[in-house]
Every structure is written in C-alpha cells, then in structure tokens.
Design a protein around this motif. Structure first.
Motif, PDB file in Angstrom:
ATOM      1  N   PRO A 189     -48.139 -21.654  54.647  1.00  0.00           N
ATOM      2  CA  PRO A 189     -47.366 -22.312  55.678  1.00  0.00           C
ATOM      3  C   PRO A 189     -45.586 -21.863  55.480  1.00  0.00           C
ATOM      4  CG  PRO A 189     -48.350 -24.019  53.807  1.00  0.00           C
ATOM      5  CD  PRO A 189     -48.889 -22.428  53.539  1.00  0.00           C
ATOM      6  N   THR A 190     -45.154 -22.110  56.510  1.00  0.00           N
ATOM      7  CA  THR A 190     -43.640 -21.093  56.399  1.00  0.00           C
ATOM      8  C   THR A 190     -43.173 -22.079  55.240  1.00  0.00           C
ATOM      9  OG1 THR A 190     -43.357 -22.347  58.064  1.00  0.00           O
ATOM     10  CG2 THR A 190     -43.782 -20.983  58.768  1.00  0.00           C
ATOM     11  N   PRO A 191     -41.905 -21.580  55.024  1.00  0.00           N
ATOM     12  CA  PRO A 191     -40.961 -21.976  54.318  1.00  0.00           C
ATOM     13  C   PRO A 191     -40.373 -24.033  54.675  1.00  0.00           C
ATOM     14  CG  PRO A 191     -39.940 -19.850  54.984  1.00  0.00           C
ATOM     15  CD  PRO A 191     -41.430 -20.176  55.559  1.00  0.00           C
ATOM     16  N   GLU A 192     -40.543 -24.011  55.914  1.00  0.00           N
ATOM     17  CA  GLU A 192     -39.791 -25.046  56.624  1.00  0.00           C
ATOM     18  C   GLU A 192     -40.651 -25.793  56.239  1.00  0.00           C
ATOM     19  OE1 GLU A 192     -38.612 -27.039  60.718  1.00  0.00           O
ATOM     20  OE2 GLU A 192     -38.626 -24.699  60.890  1.00  0.00           O
ATOM     21  N   MET A 193     -42.408 -25.423  56.876  1.00  0.00           N
ATOM     22  CA  MET A 193     -43.790 -26.356  56.276  1.00  0.00           C
ATOM     23  C   MET A 193     -43.007 -27.185  54.437  1.00  0.00           C
ATOM     24  SD  MET A 193     -46.388 -24.985  58.510  1.00  0.00           S
ATOM     25  CE  MET A 193     -46.298 -24.903  60.543  1.00  0.00           C
ATOM     26  N   GLN A 194     -43.260 -25.982  53.752  1.00  0.00           N
ATOM     27  CA  GLN A 194     -43.561 -26.108  52.591  1.00  0.00           C
ATOM     28  C   GLN A 194     -42.679 -27.534  51.936  1.00  0.00           C
ATOM     29  OE1 GLN A 194     -43.487 -22.304  50.620  1.00  0.00           O
ATOM     30  NE2 GLN A 194     -45.373 -21.993  51.587  1.00  0.00           N
ATOM     31  N   ASP A 243     -52.045 -27.786  57.754  1.00  0.00           N
ATOM     32  CA  ASP A 243     -53.864 -27.523  58.850  1.00  0.00           C
ATOM     33  C   ASP A 243     -54.129 -26.025  59.709  1.00  0.00           C
ATOM     34  OD1 ASP A 243     -56.918 -27.642  58.530  1.00  0.00           O
ATOM     35  OD2 ASP A 243     -56.894 -29.393  59.843  1.00  0.00           O
ATOM     36  N   HIS A 244     -54.258 -25.299  59.164  1.00  0.00           N
ATOM     37  CA  HIS A 244     -54.259 -24.355  60.481  1.00  0.00           C
ATOM     38  C   HIS A 244     -53.034 -23.977  60.885  1.00  0.00           C
ATOM     39  CE1 HIS A 244     -58.702 -24.596  60.183  1.00  0.00           C
ATOM     40  NE2 HIS A 244     -58.835 -23.392  60.389  1.00  0.00           N
TER      41      HIS A 244
END
Length: 104
Positions: A30-35, A53-54
């Motif tokens: 996942p991107t840092p923003e998602m993380q 998810d994906h």
C-alpha cells in the motif's frame, strides 16, 4: 538413454521459473497515504476497519459492508450499494490517522 543431470537441470530451471512467477504476482505494498489509514477505529461495540485490497481502500463496520473508500487527505467517503455515500473524516497525526469520524 537420458542423462540424469539433464533432468535435474530441467527440474531446477522449472522450480526457479515458478518461484519468479509467484514473486512477480505479489501485489505492490500500500502507498504511504493508505498505510497511515489502514487499521481499526472505534469502540469494541462499534469497530470500523479500514483495509486495502488490490490497491484500493475499503471500510468495513456497522452499516459499511466492505464499502469502497475514496478521497484524499482527511476527507473520504464510503460508497454503499445503491449509490449512497457516507462521509468518513480522519484526523491525521504525522504518519498515522488517530481518529475516524463517520458522519452518518
């Protein structure tokens, strides 16, 4: 008559190829923003889970069954079946989101 070394070399080559194919099939992290958004929020009686998810974010919790989450920064919205969108605001602190507010 076939040499045993030829069969062994073929077996090793096929094993390596299969291993590389599996490694290439792994999803990107996942991107840092998602993380910083991924996690569980709320109380034990009402937990909201944000997960990836994906390559997409989803919200799962009371009234949000695996709802796609779209937005940026501190403002997101969960899309419900039928088109209704539930705003989800987060308070960002450094590299983590500490509070999620469902505006439902």
């Amino acid at each position: 008559m076939q040499k045993p070394y030829g069969s062994l070399a073929l077996l090793i080559a096929l094993s390596l190829f299969a291993g590389l194919a599996r490694a290439a099939a792994l999803p990107a992290p996942p991107t840092p923003e998602m993380q910083r958004l991924i996690g569980q929020y709320g109380t034990p009686q009402s937990i909201l889970t944000i997960f990836e998810d994906h390559g997409r974010l989803f919200a799962d919790g009371p009234g949000l069954p695996h709802a796609p989450l779209a937005g940026h920064g501190a403002h997101y919205a969960a899309a419900l079946p039928g088109g209704e969108r539930i705003p989800v605001d987060v308070e960002l602190h450094g590299d983590r989101a500490s509070v999620v507010k469902l505006l439902h």
